[in-house]
Write an enzyme that holds these catalytic residues in place. Structure first.
Site, PDB file in Angstrom:
ATOM      1  N   LYS A  17       3.703  22.519  11.435  1.00 33.40           N
ATOM      2  CA  LYS A  17       4.217  22.530  12.819  1.00 33.40           C
ATOM      3  C   LYS A  17       5.454  21.648  12.949  1.00 33.40           C
ATOM      4  CE  LYS A  17       2.503  19.677  16.272  1.00 33.40           C
ATOM      5  NZ  LYS A  17       3.511  18.986  17.047  1.00 33.40           N
ATOM      6  N   ASN A  18       5.353  20.410  12.472  1.00 35.18           N
ATOM      7  CA  ASN A  18       6.448  19.480  12.746  1.00 35.18           C
ATOM      8  C   ASN A  18       7.703  19.768  11.919  1.00 35.18           C
ATOM      9  OD1 ASN A  18       5.037  18.329  14.804  1.00 35.18           O
ATOM     10  ND2 ASN A  18       4.282  16.588  13.607  1.00 35.18           N
TER      11      ASN A  18
ATOM     12  N   ARG B  21       7.544  18.045  22.974  1.00 36.02           N
ATOM     13  CA  ARG B  21       8.344  16.925  22.506  1.00 36.02           C
ATOM     14  C   ARG B  21       9.557  17.393  21.692  1.00 36.02           C
ATOM     15  NH1 ARG B  21       8.679  12.451  24.696  1.00 36.02           N
ATOM     16  NH2 ARG B  21       9.697  10.942  23.385  1.00 36.02           N
TER      17      ARG B  21
ATOM     18  N   ARG C 247       7.143   6.932  25.333  1.00 38.02           N
ATOM     19  CA  ARG C 247       7.733   7.572  24.150  1.00 38.02           C
ATOM     20  C   ARG C 247       9.251   7.573  24.324  1.00 38.02           C
ATOM     21  NH1 ARG C 247       4.354  12.748  22.145  1.00 38.02           N
ATOM     22  NH2 ARG C 247       5.694  12.389  20.358  1.00 38.02           N
ATOM     23  N   PRO C 248       9.879   6.422  24.042  1.00 37.21           N
ATOM     24  CA  PRO C 248      11.318   6.303  24.270  1.00 37.21           C
ATOM     25  C   PRO C 248      12.132   7.171  23.308  1.00 37.21           C
ATOM     26  CG  PRO C 248      10.496   4.375  23.087  1.00 37.21           C
ATOM     27  CD  PRO C 248       9.302   5.219  23.434  1.00 37.21           C
ATOM     28  N   ILE C 249      13.379   7.492  23.703  1.00 36.62           N
ATOM     29  CA  ILE C 249      14.259   8.211  22.774  1.00 36.62           C
ATOM     30  C   ILE C 249      15.581   7.449  22.610  1.00 36.62           C
ATOM     31  CG2 ILE C 249      13.249  10.510  23.105  1.00 36.62           C
ATOM     32  CD1 ILE C 249      15.730  11.151  24.861  1.00 36.62           C
ATOM     33  N   ASP C 250      15.495   6.122  22.853  1.00 34.30           N
ATOM     34  CA  ASP C 250      16.703   5.296  22.775  1.00 34.30           C
ATOM     35  C   ASP C 250      17.382   5.378  21.405  1.00 34.30           C
ATOM     36  OD1 ASP C 250      14.172   3.926  22.180  1.00 34.30           O
ATOM     37  OD2 ASP C 250      15.445   2.249  21.585  1.00 34.30           O
TER      38      ASP C 250
ATOM     39  N   ASP D 251      -1.114  10.955  13.065  1.00 31.19           N
ATOM     40  CA  ASP D 251      -1.608  12.250  13.542  1.00 31.19           C
ATOM     41  C   ASP D 251      -2.971  12.626  12.949  1.00 31.19           C
ATOM     42  OD1 ASP D 251       0.663  12.376  15.032  1.00 31.19           O
ATOM     43  OD2 ASP D 251       1.708  13.802  13.751  1.00 31.19           O
TER      44      ASP D 251
HETATM   45  C1  EPZ Z   1       6.757  12.674  15.524  1.00 35.38           C
HETATM   46  O1  EPZ Z   1       6.923  12.254  16.861  1.00 35.38           O
HETATM   47  C2  EPZ Z   1       5.683  13.739  15.548  1.00 35.38           C
HETATM   48  N1  EPZ Z   1       6.141  14.831  16.375  1.00 35.38           N
HETATM   49  C3  EPZ Z   1       4.378  13.159  16.077  1.00 35.38           C
HETATM   50  O2  EPZ Z   1       3.374  14.142  15.913  1.00 35.38           O
HETATM   51  C4  EPZ Z   1       3.990  11.929  15.247  1.00 35.38           C
HETATM   52  O3  EPZ Z   1       2.881  11.296  15.854  1.00 35.38           O
HETATM   53  C5  EPZ Z   1       5.142  10.935  15.136  1.00 35.38           C
HETATM   54  O4  EPZ Z   1       6.345  11.605  14.684  1.00 35.38           O
HETATM   55  C6  EPZ Z   1       4.859   9.803  14.162  1.00 35.38           C
HETATM   56  O5  EPZ Z   1       4.567  10.316  12.889  1.00 35.38           O
HETATM   57  C7  EPZ Z   1       6.976  15.744  15.879  1.00 35.38           C
HETATM   58  O6  EPZ Z   1       7.367  15.718  14.716  1.00 35.38           O
HETATM   59  C8  EPZ Z   1       7.380  16.830  16.798  1.00 35.38           C
HETATM   60  P1  EPZ Z   1       8.655   8.764  16.260  1.00 35.38           P
HETATM   61  P2  EPZ Z   1       8.218  11.390  17.271  1.00 35.38           P
HETATM   62  O7  EPZ Z   1      10.003   8.852  16.847  1.00 35.38           O
HETATM   63  O8  EPZ Z   1       9.341  11.823  16.451  1.00 35.38           O
HETATM   64  C9  EPZ Z   1       9.116   4.540  18.576  1.00 35.38           C
HETATM   65  C10 EPZ Z   1       1.639  15.599  16.524  1.00 35.38           C
HETATM   66  O9  EPZ Z   1       0.459  15.352  16.854  1.00 35.38           O
HETATM   67  N2  EPZ Z   1      10.435   5.056  19.007  1.00 35.38           N
HETATM   68  O10 EPZ Z   1       8.510   8.692  14.783  1.00 35.38           O
HETATM   69  O11 EPZ Z   1       8.324  11.453  18.745  1.00 35.38           O
HETATM   70  C11 EPZ Z   1       7.969   5.285  19.265  1.00 35.38           C
HETATM   71  O12 EPZ Z   1       7.688   4.741  20.526  1.00 35.38           O
HETATM   72  C12 EPZ Z   1       2.780  14.768  17.054  1.00 35.38           C
HETATM   73  O13 EPZ Z   1       1.952  16.546  15.797  1.00 35.38           O
HETATM   74  C13 EPZ Z   1      11.297   4.228  19.683  1.00 35.38           C
HETATM   75  O14 EPZ Z   1      10.988   3.072  19.946  1.00 35.38           O
HETATM   76  O15 EPZ Z   1       7.732   9.935  16.824  1.00 35.38           O
HETATM   77  C14 EPZ Z   1       6.847   5.137  18.264  1.00 35.38           C
HETATM   78  O16 EPZ Z   1       6.205   3.916  18.462  1.00 35.38           O
HETATM   79  C15 EPZ Z   1       2.337  13.844  18.121  1.00 35.38           C
HETATM   80  N3  EPZ Z   1      12.507   4.725  20.081  1.00 35.38           N
HETATM   81  C16 EPZ Z   1       7.559   5.107  16.907  1.00 35.38           C
HETATM   82  O17 EPZ Z   1       8.938   4.837  17.199  1.00 35.38           O
HETATM   83  C17 EPZ Z   1      12.890   5.999  19.812  1.00 35.38           C
HETATM   84  O18 EPZ Z   1      14.011   6.380  20.186  1.00 35.38           O
HETATM   85  C18 EPZ Z   1       7.505   6.395  16.094  1.00 35.38           C
HETATM   86  O19 EPZ Z   1       7.938   7.486  16.894  1.00 35.38           O
HETATM   87  C19 EPZ Z   1      12.015   6.833  19.114  1.00 35.38           C
HETATM   88  C20 EPZ Z   1      10.777   6.336  18.722  1.00 35.38           C
END
Ligand code: EPZ
Length: 419
Positions: free
Chosen positions: A22-23, A93, A122-125, A306
């Site tokens: 999926k991802n 997402r 869930r920030p995107i900064d 996950d």
């Molecule tokens: C991906 O989410 C996956 N989604 C998630 O899977 C998965 O839980 C996650 O990675 C971690 O492995 C997809 O691939 C679509 P991150 P993503 O950015 O990219 C912090 C599932 O069940 N962060 O790696 O959104 C954030 O808060 C889904 O299939 C910032 O601080 O996760 C978190 O603590 C759910 N600023 C950490 O980083 C940002 O700009 C990791 O988040 C981005 C993230």
């Protein structure tokens, strides 16, 4: 509204074939619209997130056609609309990958803030910081992210936190930026490597995907490509845990066993018998008394967040005291309330959950509070005594292809009812 009804306990035995990741799929579909050409994506999982993303890119002008259930032809020559502010975008997402893809191709993008599972903020900064470093002007107005760059230029970007999404988004934009981009402290998940492989076949120049430094040299144009998506690490892990929690014996086929190393090690530590083959893993827990362990979630190659809800569920029926530390998301234990309704003993404090193994869970009515929480409810239902009814199945359908068909083939007593 569908519900899943499970009559347990069930002992799952046999073989299961794992679908495409999926991802990876949700990153590769947006990448395909960067080509101005035709792409053929194979081994796509047949899940709701793929359906939503396909609807979104179609609205943007891509001509898409499913050649079979798992193969999508995407002709992105007609993509003109750089705005994706529709309902589908808000549901998931991964729609934020349209930001990187559109910025790369058009130097302009307008995308609604993404939705997805709720595990706290869930920030995107980091995504936006990366785009700004490449020269984009970014504003967020009424929940819509708007970006424009006169010229997109490669940059050196250090990730303060390891982020899968930010690594992918920056990689997407950078392949069509001028010059060289270096992403340091990059995420290393298998789907990042998969996306990089796809982009490279399209003509991109990406090196180092799968390590913590990714180097990208921008190219002027990408061309069409044919690509087969990797197997889903998390679906595979869910079925491995299904074997363990039901005292069963499952051959999980069509996977990349090294992607499963952190889980295989934990299941072996608990007392299950793990046998690795070239593209399969057998988990045998027949007549094995599994004991509790400590698990910490971490970015790849650590134990995946996950699989945390599924693993915690297994620990609730393992002998002794288990400890789970969730290091990635601040609030990913909402589902433990549901497990408690089934008789599980779990105490959550902040990022730590402590389980005390019980001999059995009892079936009752629960909800899937998000995608992986839903998978955890299915696992709990399979090992519980009596009938478990799972509501909010829509979350499970976002990420698991034909879950009830696969479980039924393994001998599970599960059915879907539409209310
Ligand atoms: C991906 O989410 C996956 N989604 C998630 O899977 C998965 O839980 C996650 O990675 C971690 O492995 C997809 O691939 C679509 P991150 P993503 O950015 O990219 C912090 C599932 O069940 N962060 O790696 O959104 C954030 O808060 C889904 O299939 C910032 O601080 O996760 C978190 O603590 C759910 N600023 C950490 O980083 C940002 O700009 C990791 O988040 C981005 C993230």
């Amino acid at each position: 509204m569908d519900k899943l009804i499970i009559n347990g306990p069930c002992c799952l035995k046999g073989e299961v074939s794992i679908s495409g990741a999926k991802n990876a799929a949700v990153a590769i579909i947006p990448a395909a619209i960067m080509a101005d050409d035709i792409c053929l994506i194979e081994n796509l999982p047949c899940i709701e997130d793929v359906v939503s993303l396909n609807a979104t890119i179609s609205k943007m002008g891509a001509k898409t056609e499913f050649l079979d259930k798992h193969t999508l032809k995407i002709d992105s020559r007609g993509v003109e609309n750089v705005s994706a502010t529709f309902e589908e975008v808000r549901k998931m997402r991964a729609s934020y990958y349209l930001l990187g893809a559109l910025l790369g191709r058009y130097k302009k993008a307008e995308v609604a803030m993404p939705g997805g599972c709720d595990f706290g903020t869930r920030p995107i900064d980091l995504h936006l910081k990366g785009f700004r470093a490449m020269g984009a002007e970014v504003t967020v107005e009424r929940n819509v992210i708007k970006m424009e760059a006169k010229k997109l230029t490669g940059a050196s970007i250090y990730m303060d936190t390891v982020s899968v999404g930010a690594t992918i988004n920056i990689m997407l934009a950078a392949v069509l930026a001028e010059g060289r981009t270096v992403i340091e402290n990059a995420a290393k998940e298998p789907h990042i490597v998969d996306l990089a492989n796809f982009l490279n076949i399209m003509g991109a120049k990406i090196k180092g995907a799968g390590t913590d430094v990714i180097r990208i040299t921008g190219v002027e144009k990408l061309h069409g490509a044919q690509y087969t998506i990797i197997p889903d690490q998390i679906e595979a892990g869910t079925y491995m845990i299904a074997a363990a929690i039901t005292g069963g014996d499952i051959l999980v086929k069509n996977i990349i066993p090294t992607h499963m190393d952190s889980l295989s090690a934990k299941l072996a530590e608990m007392g299950a018998e793990i046998t690795e083959f070239d593209d399969a893993i057998r988990v045998n827990a027949v007549e094995k008394k599994l004991h509790a362990v400590a698990v910490q979630t971490m970015a790849y190659p650590g134990f995946p967040t996950d699989l945390q809800p599924q693993m915690t569920t297994l620990l609730t029926v393992a002998e002794g005291i288990g400890k789970v530390t969730e290091n990635v998301w601040e609030n990913r234990y909402q589902y433990t309330q549901m497990l408690k309704l089934m008789g599980a003993q779990i105490n959550v404090e902040g990022r730590v959950a402590i389980t005390t193994g019980v001999t059995t869970l009892n079936g009752t009515s629960v909800d899937a509070t998000d995608l992986r929480a839903g998978a955890a409810m299915v696992l709990a239902g399979l090992c519980a005594k009596g009938e478990t009814t799972i509501g909010e199945v829509k979350y499970i359908d976002r990420g698991y292809e034909e879950i009830e068909t696969k479980i039924t083939a393994l001998g599970g007593n599960i059915r879907r009812v539409s209310l």
